[in-house]
Design a protein around this motif. Structure first.
Motif: not given
Length: 99
Positions: A30-36, A45-50, A78-87
């Protein structure tokens, strides 16, 4: 999910969307959707850019946090992606509030 596979295939929006759903973290999605939406990007796309932003701009502390997260999981991708997204979400939120 292998880390290299995740990072190399995030530019594929279908793969990125499936990967986000595969995290099983609805509040994060939900946070990724909103930020995107705020940046005019889809969630994938937000995830890739994150990931790109983390790679380019994360400080040593953020990288150490990532290494710690990777040591504590069986699913490095999954851990890497989650960490990078949260950052990225924290960084983007901080930058928006400074404007």
């Amino acid at each position: 999910m292998l880390l290299g596979d995740v990072l190399s295939r995030l530019s594929d929006e279908t793969f990125a969307a499936e990967t986000l759903l595969g995290l099983g973290d609805l509040p994060l999605i939900v946070d990724v959707e909103a930020a995107g939406l705020e940046f005019g990007e889809s969630a994938p796309l937000y995830a890739a850019n994150a990931v790109r932003r983390f790679s380019a701009f994360a400080d040593d502390e953020a990288w150490m946090g990532l290494m710690t997260a990777l040591e504590r999981t069986d699913d490095a991708g999954a851990a890497c992606l989650r960490h990078m997204l949260l950052w990225s979400l924290r960084h983007d939120n901080h930058c928006q509030h400074r404007s």
